[in-house]
Design a protein around this motif. Sequence first.
Motif, PDB file in Angstrom:
ATOM      1  N   VAL A   1       0.836  -1.190   0.000  1.00  0.00           N
ATOM      2  CA  VAL A   1       0.000   0.000   0.000  1.00  0.00           C
ATOM      3  C   VAL A   1       0.874   1.243   0.000  1.00  0.00           C
ATOM      4  N   GLU A   2       1.885   1.232   0.857  1.00  0.00           N
ATOM      5  CA  GLU A   2       2.747   2.396   1.001  1.00  0.00           C
ATOM      6  C   GLU A   2       4.155   1.910   1.322  1.00  0.00           C
ATOM      7  N   SER A   3       5.165   2.581   0.757  1.00  0.00           N
ATOM      8  CA  SER A   3       6.540   2.171   0.986  1.00  0.00           C
ATOM      9  C   SER A   3       7.454   3.390   0.923  1.00  0.00           C
ATOM     10  N   THR A   4       8.455   3.431   1.812  1.00  0.00           N
ATOM     11  CA  THR A   4       9.416   4.537   1.770  1.00  0.00           C
ATOM     12  C   THR A   4      10.453   4.326   0.680  1.00  0.00           C
ATOM     13  N   HIS A   5      10.707   3.069   0.320  1.00  0.00           N
ATOM     14  CA  HIS A   5      11.651   2.776  -0.755  1.00  0.00           C
ATOM     15  C   HIS A   5      11.244   1.443  -1.370  1.00  0.00           C
ATOM     16  N   SER A   6      11.215   1.360  -2.681  1.00  0.00           N
ATOM     17  CA  SER A   6      10.720   0.168  -3.363  1.00  0.00           C
ATOM     18  C   SER A   6      11.626  -1.051  -3.199  1.00  0.00           C
ATOM     19  N   ILE A   7      12.830  -0.848  -2.717  1.00  0.00           N
ATOM     20  CA  ILE A   7      13.755  -1.965  -2.543  1.00  0.00           C
ATOM     21  C   ILE A   7      13.259  -2.957  -1.480  1.00  0.00           C
ATOM     22  N   PHE A   8      12.397  -2.491  -0.555  1.00  0.00           N
ATOM     23  CA  PHE A   8      11.893  -3.328   0.533  1.00  0.00           C
ATOM     24  C   PHE A   8      10.571  -4.031   0.202  1.00  0.00           C
ATOM     25  N   ASP A   9       9.931  -3.685  -0.915  1.00  0.00           N
ATOM     26  CA  ASP A   9       8.584  -4.184  -1.213  1.00  0.00           C
ATOM     27  C   ASP A   9       8.505  -5.716  -1.308  1.00  0.00           C
ATOM     28  N   LYS A  10       9.388  -6.311  -2.095  1.00  0.00           N
ATOM     29  CA  LYS A  10       9.330  -7.750  -2.322  1.00  0.00           C
ATOM     30  C   LYS A  10       9.527  -8.530  -1.010  1.00  0.00           C
ATOM     31  N   ALA A  11      10.491  -8.116  -0.187  1.00  0.00           N
ATOM     32  CA  ALA A  11      10.761  -8.808   1.084  1.00  0.00           C
ATOM     33  C   ALA A  11       9.568  -8.682   2.029  1.00  0.00           C
TER      34      ALA A  11
END
Length: 190
Positions: A154-164
Amino acid sequence: MIKRYATSIGAGATITFGLLLLMQVLISSGQFKVGTNIEDDWFLGYVRIKENPAPPATIDPPDRPEDPPPQPAVQPYTYGESDYIAIGLTESLLPTGLKLTPRRGNSIMDGDPLPIVKVQPVYPRRAIARELEGDVIVEFTITEMGNVRDAFVVESTHSIFDKAAVQAAYKFRYKPKVIDGQPMEVSGVR
């Protein structure tokens, strides 16, 4: 390599021969006496004294306990309809002739989903290399079995963490929401 072995063998032989020579000098100088009489040296010893064993004590056998009074026959408990709450009992488990009448509304099992297992996400290597920190909000659905389905960011500060974060959310396990004794699917859980 051979030089090392030869040096260590030579040093070991020299030290051994030196110790043997030192022992011979000490013995021949009279510092240590070999083969002397026991009377000449101070001797600490012990003497074992045979003791006569004590006669066995006579022990009176204990009195035989009285037989316990007979137990009264156990009367089976008669169940009433109000004794059952809907907690997974089925009518096949009830004594014959009784019906299961679950309570409506606030039974013991009614309630919101409760987390049983929450797995921490694996920190991405690229984020470690870049020394990044961040937060991710994941929304998902809890099934009737307590598993997670349809997880998305829904919300993320940086897309690098999304998958994990999404992979960790799929490993969560919940006690599902229960209404009137029936597990319900809940969507929109964050």
